[in-house]
Design an enzyme around this catalytic site. Structure first.
Site, mmCIF file in Angstrom:
data_model
loop_
_atom_site.group_PDB
_atom_site.id
_atom_site.type_symbol
_atom_site.label_atom_id
_atom_site.label_comp_id
_atom_site.label_asym_id
_atom_site.label_seq_id
_atom_site.Cartn_x
_atom_site.Cartn_y
_atom_site.Cartn_z
ATOM 1 N N SER A 144 0.836 -1.207 0.000
ATOM 2 C CA SER A 144 0.000 0.000 0.000
ATOM 3 C C SER A 144 0.869 1.255 0.000
ATOM 4 O O SER A 144 0.560 2.243 -0.663
ATOM 5 C CB SER A 144 -0.940 0.015 1.207
ATOM 6 O OG SER A 144 -0.212 0.011 2.417
ATOM 7 N N ASP A 202 5.984 2.871 6.720
ATOM 8 C CA ASP A 202 6.042 2.213 5.401
ATOM 9 C C ASP A 202 6.263 3.228 4.275
ATOM 10 O O ASP A 202 7.068 2.984 3.366
ATOM 11 C CB ASP A 202 4.736 1.429 5.138
ATOM 12 C CG ASP A 202 4.586 0.228 6.059
ATOM 13 O OD1 ASP A 202 5.463 0.021 6.919
ATOM 14 O OD2 ASP A 202 3.598 -0.514 5.915
HETATM 15 N N1 LIG Z 1 -0.303 -3.029 -7.008
HETATM 16 C C1 LIG Z 1 -1.397 -2.521 -6.451
HETATM 17 N N2 LIG Z 1 -2.423 -2.115 -7.215
HETATM 18 C C2 LIG Z 1 -3.527 -1.601 -6.648
HETATM 19 N N3 LIG Z 1 -3.709 -1.448 -5.322
HETATM 20 C C3 LIG Z 1 -2.737 -1.819 -4.517
HETATM 21 C C4 LIG Z 1 -1.529 -2.376 -5.026
HETATM 22 N N4 LIG Z 1 -0.734 -2.650 -3.973
HETATM 23 C C5 LIG Z 1 -1.426 -2.300 -2.865
HETATM 24 N N5 LIG Z 1 -2.623 -1.805 -3.169
HETATM 25 C C6 LIG Z 1 -3.649 -1.304 -2.215
HETATM 26 O O1 LIG Z 1 -3.135 -1.533 -0.914
HETATM 27 C C7 LIG Z 1 -3.983 -2.437 -0.184
HETATM 28 C C8 LIG Z 1 -3.130 -3.384 0.665
HETATM 29 O O2 LIG Z 1 -2.644 -2.648 1.738
HETATM 30 P P1 LIG Z 1 -2.328 -3.288 3.155
HETATM 31 O O3 LIG Z 1 -1.744 -2.190 3.940
HETATM 32 O O4 LIG Z 1 -3.490 -4.014 3.707
HETATM 33 O O5 LIG Z 1 -1.203 -4.390 2.838
HETATM 34 P P2 LIG Z 1 0.374 -4.195 2.625
HETATM 35 O O6 LIG Z 1 0.681 -2.766 2.479
HETATM 36 O O7 LIG Z 1 0.778 -5.099 1.515
HETATM 37 O O8 LIG Z 1 0.958 -4.783 3.995
HETATM 38 P P3 LIG Z 1 1.594 -3.970 5.274
HETATM 39 O O9 LIG Z 1 0.801 -2.716 5.411
HETATM 40 O O10 LIG Z 1 1.384 -4.923 6.417
HETATM 41 O O11 LIG Z 1 3.013 -3.799 4.922
HETATM 42 C C9 LIG Z 1 -4.772 -3.173 -1.237
HETATM 43 O O12 LIG Z 1 -6.029 -3.585 -0.695
HETATM 44 C C10 LIG Z 1 -4.942 -2.097 -2.313
HETATM 45 O O13 LIG Z 1 -6.017 -1.249 -1.984
HETATM 46 C C1 LIG Z 2 1.375 -2.749 11.403
HETATM 47 C C2 LIG Z 2 2.204 -1.519 11.035
HETATM 48 O O1 LIG Z 2 2.988 -1.160 12.162
HETATM 49 C C3 LIG Z 2 3.193 -1.834 9.936
HETATM 50 C C4 LIG Z 2 2.591 -2.265 8.637
HETATM 51 O O2 LIG Z 2 3.627 -2.489 7.712
HETATM 52 C C5 LIG Z 2 1.262 -0.413 10.657
HETATM 53 C C6 LIG Z 2 1.925 0.957 10.600
HETATM 54 O O3 LIG Z 2 3.028 1.136 11.116
HETATM 55 O O4 LIG Z 2 1.307 1.850 10.020
HETATM 56 MG MG LIG Z 3 0.173 -1.359 3.988
#
Ligand SMILES: Nc1ncnc2c1ncn2[C@@H]1O[C@H](COP(=O)(O)OP(=O)(O)OP(=O)(O)O)[C@@H](O)[C@H]1O
Ligand SMILES: C[C@@](O)(CCO)CC(=O)[O-]
Ligand SMILES: [Mg+2]
Length: 395
Positions: A144, A202
């Site tokens: 994300s 992030d």
């Molecule tokens: N390549 C992509 N294309 C479109 N949307 C995306 C893409 N990558 C991420 N997203 C958006 O980000 C969301 C995922 O975000 P989420 O924060 O839940 O997971 P993450 O960022 O992979 O994991 P974390 O936050 O734990 O590191 C998806 O539901 C979508 O809305």
């Molecule tokens: C779970 C969390 O600590 C890390 C997600 O990659 C959320 C955040 O820091 O925003």
């Molecule tokens: Mg995320």
């Protein structure tokens, strides 16, 4: 506006401090050699189009329709989320307040940044944005944030708020500190829409890259760290960062005297890890240093389970790797998704290969990764990884 621009930003792994960082504790995070790529094309179609092949989403809107949603002013909107604009966008996209679905979040983040960045000029350009990522979506590797960082860089560049960097056909370039600050701030808004209550770690890693310590908005790059070898494992169990972050908050509210000391202990784990990494760079790394890093991984994994962000698939990951003498923890928000496994310098190749095979036999994806990749970049078409260009050129 340039006819075309291509940006990329890296994913991340959190070594220590996920969740605790949301509540003002220290986190240590590294960028990964897996990136998200974005291509923005100026058009004359009077439409705004978005192509998101990873999540099978292809949509467009008439510029005149979007104009009706314009907030009263732009610019300063990168500090606070404009709740009224979010409400209007929810109506447009047809989602209710509590929605968590992948598409709606991605679209809301895009439209929010697009409208806010161009609000100041009063004019909305027609354009097509296509995003493709090497990162698994929603698996704990900062997909994300990489998405939001690319959106922020591309839309700020298209609006002329930050310069377009490239002069020739084959280069890759990075912005200066001031522009990166701005990209990071707007990316944080995207994260707010997707996550609810992000700490900002992030998007910071997606913007600056490298290996860094993050504490209440303060970024400290760790310039001297030993070469760390890490296995990344994706359990493929779907989860939502937003839900998991909210779950930890609920537990804190319910049992403050139990959960607060756990967060404090995670803070100490991050600080002890940082201290150990610094000793390893000042002296020659010893097996004892690696023993400490491994113990910290185990302690933190237990803490994350106490916070309620574990998952049986992550327990399996830890058990399977420990059977080969290797230590693992979840990374990112947990609840499934990815884990990291520390490899020691003396870990034999056969042990690594056997561990990878064991994990694949569990149905997981597993690969060795390098850490510390560059942050957000602008690429000329000829300087983009072939696979990414091939996908983006379809739209
Ligand atoms: N390549 C992509 N294309 C479109 N949307 C995306 C893409 N990558 C991420 N997203 C958006 O980000 C969301 C995922 O975000 P989420 O924060 O839940 O997971 P993450 O960022 O992979 O994991 P974390 O936050 O734990 O590191 C998806 O539901 C979508 O809305
Ligand atoms: C779970 C969390 O600590 C890390 C997600 O990659 C959320 C955040 O820091 O925003
Ligand atoms: Mg995320």
């Amino acid at each position: 506006m340039e006819p075309e621009c291509i940006m990329s930003a890296p994913g991340k792994a959190i070594l220590h401090g996920e969740h605790a960082v949301v509540h003002g504790k220290v986190a240590l995070a590294v960028s990964l050699n897996l990136r998200t790529y974005l291509r923005l094309q100026a058009t004359s179609t009077s439409k705004v189009c978005i192509n998101l092949p990873n999540i099978n989403t292809f949509l467009s809107w008439d510029v005149t329709k979007l104009k009706q949603l314009l907030p009263d002013s732009g610019g300063e909107r990168c500090f606070l989320l404009d709740a009224e604009l979010v409400r209007r966008l929810r109506d447009l996209v047809g989602v209710s307040n509590g929605t968590l679905d992948t598409r709606s979040m991605a679209i809301l983040a895009f439209l929010y940044i697009y409208l806010s960045v161009f609000a100041g000029s009063g004019e909305l350009p027609s354009l097509t944005v296509s995003v493709w990522s090497e990162l698994p979506t929603g698996a704990g590797l900062g997909s994300s944030a990489a998405y939001s960082v690319c959106l922020a860089a591309a839309l700020l560049s298209a609006s002329g708020t930050i310069p377009s960097l490239l002069s020739d056909q084959e280069s890759t370039a990075r912005w200066g500190e001031v522009e990166m600050e701005l990209i990071n701030r707007w990316a944080f808004q995207g994260e707010r829409i997707i996550h609810g209550n992000p700490s900002g770690v992030d998007n910071v890693v997606g913007t600056w890259g490298g290996i860094l310590r993050y504490h209440s908005g303060k970024i400290t790059p760790l310039n001297r760290v030993p070469m760390l070898r890490i296995l990344l494992t994706n359990t493929k169990v779907p989860r939502s960062t937003k839900v998991l972050v909210a779950g930890v908050k609920d537990k804190m509210n319910k049992f403050p005297s139990i959960i607060n000391p756990v967060l404090e202990s995670v803070n100490a784990v991050s600080c002890t890890c940082e201290q150990t990494l610094s000793e390893m760079t000042n002296d020659i790394p010893t097996p004892e240093h690696y023993n400490i890093l491994e113990e910290l991984i185990d302690i933190n994994q237990h803490h994350l389970n106490v916070m309620g962000v574990g998952h049986p698939a992550l327990d399996t990951l830890c058990r399977v790797t420990l059977a080969r003498g290797l230590h693992s923890k979840l990374t990112g928000a947990g609840g499934g998704g990815c884990g990291i496994t520390l490899l020691r310098p003396e870990t034999e190749c056969s042990v690594i290969q056997n561990t990878i095979q064991d994990l694949r036999d569990c149905g997981y994806d597993c690969w060795e990764t390098s850490v510390g990749a560059e942050g957000v970049q602008q690429h000329s078409p000829l300087a983009v990884k072939e696979e990414a260009l091939e996908v983006l050129a379809r739209y």
